[in-house]
Structures are given as C-alpha cells and as structure tokens.
Design a protein around this motif. Sequence first.
Motif, PDB file in Angstrom:
ATOM      1  N   ALA A  18       3.835 -43.068  18.530  1.00  0.00           N
ATOM      2  CA  ALA A  18       3.104 -42.004  19.224  1.00  0.00           C
ATOM      3  C   ALA A  18       2.158 -42.580  20.266  1.00  0.00           C
ATOM      4  CB  ALA A  18       2.328 -41.158  18.216  1.00  0.00           C
ATOM      5  N   HIS A  19       1.578 -43.751  19.996  1.00  0.00           N
ATOM      6  CA  HIS A  19       0.714 -44.401  20.975  1.00  0.00           C
ATOM      7  C   HIS A  19       1.511 -44.870  22.188  1.00  0.00           C
ATOM      8  CE1 HIS A  19      -2.807 -46.466  22.461  1.00  0.00           C
ATOM      9  NE2 HIS A  19      -2.156 -47.616  22.517  1.00  0.00           N
ATOM     10  N   ALA A  20       2.806 -45.149  21.976  1.00  0.00           N
ATOM     11  CA  ALA A  20       3.643 -45.631  23.076  1.00  0.00           C
ATOM     12  C   ALA A  20       4.241 -44.499  23.899  1.00  0.00           C
ATOM     13  CB  ALA A  20       4.754 -46.524  22.533  1.00  0.00           C
ATOM     14  N   VAL A  21       4.688 -43.417  23.265  1.00  0.00           N
ATOM     15  CA  VAL A  21       5.402 -42.353  23.990  1.00  0.00           C
ATOM     16  C   VAL A  21       4.714 -41.005  23.904  1.00  0.00           C
ATOM     17  CG1 VAL A  21       7.587 -43.538  23.613  1.00  0.00           C
ATOM     18  CG2 VAL A  21       6.860 -41.778  22.006  1.00  0.00           C
ATOM     19  N   GLY A  22       3.613 -40.881  23.143  1.00  0.00           N
ATOM     20  CA  GLY A  22       2.953 -39.598  22.997  1.00  0.00           C
ATOM     21  C   GLY A  22       3.375 -38.881  21.727  1.00  0.00           C
ATOM     22  N   PRO A  23       2.580 -37.902  21.268  1.00  0.00           N
ATOM     23  CA  PRO A  23       2.881 -37.229  19.996  1.00  0.00           C
ATOM     24  C   PRO A  23       4.163 -36.407  20.033  1.00  0.00           C
ATOM     25  CG  PRO A  23       1.013 -36.186  21.099  1.00  0.00           C
ATOM     26  CD  PRO A  23       1.303 -37.435  21.851  1.00  0.00           C
ATOM     27  N   ILE A  24       4.458 -35.728  21.148  1.00  0.00           N
ATOM     28  CA  ILE A  24       5.675 -34.920  21.215  1.00  0.00           C
ATOM     29  C   ILE A  24       6.907 -35.816  21.191  1.00  0.00           C
ATOM     30  CG2 ILE A  24       6.979 -33.281  22.608  1.00  0.00           C
ATOM     31  CD1 ILE A  24       4.377 -32.143  23.616  1.00  0.00           C
ATOM     32  N   GLY A  25       6.880 -36.888  21.988  1.00  0.00           N
ATOM     33  CA  GLY A  25       7.998 -37.819  21.986  1.00  0.00           C
ATOM     34  C   GLY A  25       8.191 -38.485  20.644  1.00  0.00           C
ATOM     35  N   ALA A  26       7.082 -38.799  19.968  1.00  0.00           N
ATOM     36  CA  ALA A  26       7.190 -39.418  18.643  1.00  0.00           C
ATOM     37  C   ALA A  26       7.780 -38.443  17.632  1.00  0.00           C
ATOM     38  CB  ALA A  26       5.818 -39.896  18.184  1.00  0.00           C
ATOM     39  N   SER A  27       7.378 -37.178  17.698  1.00  0.00           N
ATOM     40  CA  SER A  27       7.925 -36.182  16.760  1.00  0.00           C
ATOM     41  C   SER A  27       9.425 -36.017  16.950  1.00  0.00           C
ATOM     42  CB  SER A  27       7.209 -34.842  16.959  1.00  0.00           C
ATOM     43  OG  SER A  27       5.825 -34.966  16.708  1.00  0.00           O
ATOM     44  N   LEU A  28       9.869 -35.908  18.203  1.00  0.00           N
ATOM     45  CA  LEU A  28      11.297 -35.758  18.465  1.00  0.00           C
ATOM     46  C   LEU A  28      12.060 -37.035  18.113  1.00  0.00           C
ATOM     47  CD1 LEU A  28      11.141 -33.861  21.881  1.00  0.00           C
ATOM     48  CD2 LEU A  28      11.604 -32.902  19.624  1.00  0.00           C
ATOM     49  N   GLY A  29      11.486 -38.190  18.473  1.00  0.00           N
ATOM     50  CA  GLY A  29      12.163 -39.449  18.177  1.00  0.00           C
ATOM     51  C   GLY A  29      12.296 -39.708  16.702  1.00  0.00           C
ATOM     52  N   PHE A  30      11.254 -39.436  15.928  1.00  0.00           N
ATOM     53  CA  PHE A  30      11.329 -39.672  14.489  1.00  0.00           C
ATOM     54  C   PHE A  30      12.164 -38.607  13.783  1.00  0.00           C
ATOM     55  CE2 PHE A  30       8.512 -43.142  14.773  1.00  0.00           C
ATOM     56  CZ  PHE A  30       8.536 -43.790  13.539  1.00  0.00           C
ATOM     57  N   ALA A  31      12.292 -37.430  14.372  1.00  0.00           N
ATOM     58  CA  ALA A  31      13.213 -36.443  13.804  1.00  0.00           C
ATOM     59  C   ALA A  31      14.648 -36.955  13.888  1.00  0.00           C
ATOM     60  CB  ALA A  31      13.067 -35.111  14.533  1.00  0.00           C
ATOM     61  N   VAL A  32      15.004 -37.547  15.023  1.00  0.00           N
ATOM     62  CA  VAL A  32      16.341 -38.131  15.171  1.00  0.00           C
ATOM     63  C   VAL A  32      16.496 -39.351  14.262  1.00  0.00           C
ATOM     64  CG1 VAL A  32      17.921 -39.223  16.810  1.00  0.00           C
ATOM     65  CG2 VAL A  32      16.541 -37.255  17.519  1.00  0.00           C
ATOM     66  N   TYR A  33      15.459 -40.172  14.184  1.00  0.00           N
ATOM     67  CA  TYR A  33      15.483 -41.359  13.327  1.00  0.00           C
ATOM     68  C   TYR A  33      15.681 -40.977  11.860  1.00  0.00           C
ATOM     69  CZ  TYR A  33      13.377 -45.410  10.915  1.00  0.00           C
ATOM     70  OH  TYR A  33      13.116 -46.459  10.078  1.00  0.00           O
ATOM     71  N   TYR A  34      14.959 -39.967  11.390  1.00  0.00           N
ATOM     72  CA  TYR A  34      15.101 -39.505  10.008  1.00  0.00           C
ATOM     73  C   TYR A  34      16.485 -38.918   9.770  1.00  0.00           C
ATOM     74  CZ  TYR A  34      14.105 -36.878   5.735  1.00  0.00           C
ATOM     75  OH  TYR A  34      14.129 -36.367   4.462  1.00  0.00           O
ATOM     76  N   ALA A  35      17.024 -38.201  10.752  1.00  0.00           N
ATOM     77  CA  ALA A  35      18.356 -37.628  10.603  1.00  0.00           C
ATOM     78  C   ALA A  35      19.423 -38.717  10.523  1.00  0.00           C
ATOM     79  CB  ALA A  35      18.648 -36.689  11.773  1.00  0.00           C
ATOM     80  N   LEU A  36      19.261 -39.777  11.305  1.00  0.00           N
ATOM     81  CA  LEU A  36      20.236 -40.870  11.258  1.00  0.00           C
ATOM     82  C   LEU A  36      20.198 -41.585   9.913  1.00  0.00           C
ATOM     83  CD1 LEU A  36      19.836 -42.373  14.850  1.00  0.00           C
ATOM     84  CD2 LEU A  36      21.683 -40.912  13.978  1.00  0.00           C
ATOM     85  N   VAL A  37      19.003 -41.758   9.354  1.00  0.00           N
ATOM     86  CA  VAL A  37      18.900 -42.396   8.039  1.00  0.00           C
ATOM     87  C   VAL A  37      19.552 -41.526   6.969  1.00  0.00           C
ATOM     88  CG1 VAL A  37      17.277 -43.166   6.268  1.00  0.00           C
ATOM     89  CG2 VAL A  37      16.852 -43.717   8.667  1.00  0.00           C
ATOM     90  N   GLN A  38      19.323 -40.210   7.044  1.00  0.00           N
ATOM     91  CA  GLN A  38      19.924 -39.310   6.068  1.00  0.00           C
ATOM     92  C   GLN A  38      21.435 -39.191   6.254  1.00  0.00           C
ATOM     93  OE1 GLN A  38      18.193 -37.879   3.457  1.00  0.00           O
ATOM     94  NE2 GLN A  38      16.582 -39.236   4.216  1.00  0.00           N
TER      95      GLN A  38
END
Length: 356
Positions: A154-174
């Motif tokens: 979030a410090h690198a891309v902002g809170p919105i970008g971090a939320s979207l990026g980690f949503a994809v990251y969590y989906a890939l892990v699942q």
Amino acid sequence: MSTAAASGGRMRAYMEFLAAVFYFFLARALAHRGAQGFSSDRWSPLVEQAMLAFLMLIGYAAMGFWLDHEEHPISAQGWPRRKGWPGEAGLGLATGWGLAVICVLPMVVAGGIAISVSAQPSAWGWLMADAAFFALAAVAEEIAFRGYGFQRFAHAVGPIGASLGFAVYYALVQAMILGSNHASVAVSAALGLVLSTAYLRTRALWLSWGLNFGWKASRALLFGLAVSGVSSHSPVVQGNPMGPFWLTGGGFGLDGTWVAFAIVLASLPVVFKITRDLDYRYNAPTIVPGGIPVDMDAAARAQHEAAMGPAEPAAPTLVQIGPAATPPPCCQGARFPRKPRDQLLRTIEPGPLPQR
C-alpha cells in the motif's frame, strides 16, 4: 499507526513486499512439514495452522522491527490492544455469520439440506478443535494478506491498488486448492477485497479476522457444509445440500458458486456502513500546527490602532487593598472645648490647704 507506512521510498516498500510474499510461502511450507512430523494425521490441520500463524506473526514482526524500525511491530501489523477491540472482532464475526446465512437460505428454499447431528461426547470435543482450526486459519490469512506485506504494498501503490492487488493475490493462492473453479476464484477475490476494506477502514485486523472466521466457521460448524472442498470439519453437524450445483457448489461448497460471489461482493457497502465510526476514529486527519506563532490580541490591537489611531494611555487608578482604619466610636466627632484664660488660671491656682 504503523511506522512502516511512513518509512522509506516506494521502491524499498515494493522490495519489502516481495520479501514478505516469499516469506509467506516459506512459512507455509515449514508449517506443513512441521505438522506432519510432530502430530498425527487427525491433529495435523490444527497444528499446521497454529505453526503458520506463529511463524507469520513472528517473521513479519521481525521484518517490521529490523527493516522499518517499528517500536511495536505486532501492533503495527494490525493487532493493537486498543479500547473496544473485542467489540470490533464481535462485529466482524456477526457480519461473517450473516453472510453465511444469506448464502445458505437460497439453498434451503431451492432444494434443502439433509442434516444429521451426532450426540457422541467426543464429537463435541472435536467441535472445539475445529473451531480453533478456523480461528487460527483466519489469523494466518489476515497476517499474510492484510499484515506487513499489505502495508508495504500500500505504501508503494496506494491503498486502492493494494486492495485490488491483494484480492488477485489471495484468489491465485486459493486457486491452488484442489477442486477450485472460476467461481471459487471470483469468490476469493471478492472476499479479499471486502477484508482489505475492513482493515483500511479500521486500521486493525480485529474486524476482518472476525468476518473471515465467521464466514468459514459458520458454514462448517453450524450447517455442516463443505468449505473449500473439505467437509470433515464438523463432527457434530453434517449437512448434505440437495439443490443444483450452481447453487450449492457440490463437494467444493458455497465457495464455488456465483451466488456466493454476488452476496460477498454486495457486502462491501455493508462493511463501509458498519465501520463508519471506526473509520472516523482511526482515519481522521490529524491537524499538525505549523508556521509562525502569532499573538492574536496583539494583531487585533495593531489593526485597531492603524484604523483609529493610537489609544490614549489610561489614567492610573489607585486600588485600595485593605479597609481604612476608623476611629473608635467614643472619639468620632468629639471636640474638646477651650476654657477661657482666667478660668484656666483659676483652676490652676492653689486653694486653701486642708486643715488637719
């Protein structure tokens, strides 16, 4: 709340995010091997989640302490012992339970659920163990996907970008789970977005942990349904859904239905509403004083003198501190009459001596 959010540049934050992702997979492998070596097959899932939660908590705390000089690295990850934290966790737990109930209701109306209940005393003991499993699994997921790595990203891309990026990251892990499908990947992405929003709105993991725990444990322990393809988590209640596959998800569970995806995604405004007070309390901007100190009275006096001219100095006034002394009542206003001179001389002339 986190010192890491204000330290270093974006490139450094991105590199620390990559290190956090690498450590997550390393810790998961170590926990899996350790659980197989230290426990039996029946206790292995619980031991694995406990070891993973411990490794994630300690590892990310060490990263925050050494790399970003955080004074309280565990609190900075999202676990502050602040006032009202049990209520936040309870609110998230109730929200997750509500999501599970809303997803189960269409299944009950369309085809129903065949439920069998076990009355064996040992089943209730395993029920507590399975509840601890889901609680620890939610802790490990929140640290991995909303903790130190999320904060640095979030410090690198902002809170919105971090939320979207980690949503994809969590989906890939699942998506690595056996039996997953397109709907389960979409449900994981929507759930990750909702949980990240809960963290950003509260600046803590208490509410998101409760929501994650309630969403998964309610379906398994209360309704006896499969969670991510596993149906052996409820020794007391066993449920067999009778509806169509698009509504029940079959052996994978509600995680693999588009109905669950729509309901989880629709819970996003609900999370915004229930976290309104917490967002105001922990995200309101702090007013920091700056600039040159100004004497407002002196400025107003100078403006008045510039418009009306200098004011005349006020006359000195005497201030009486104590009461004035008053003469005694017997002497107030008393005047001593002056006697005539001859009378005065007469009074001082010696009279006849008294005869003996």
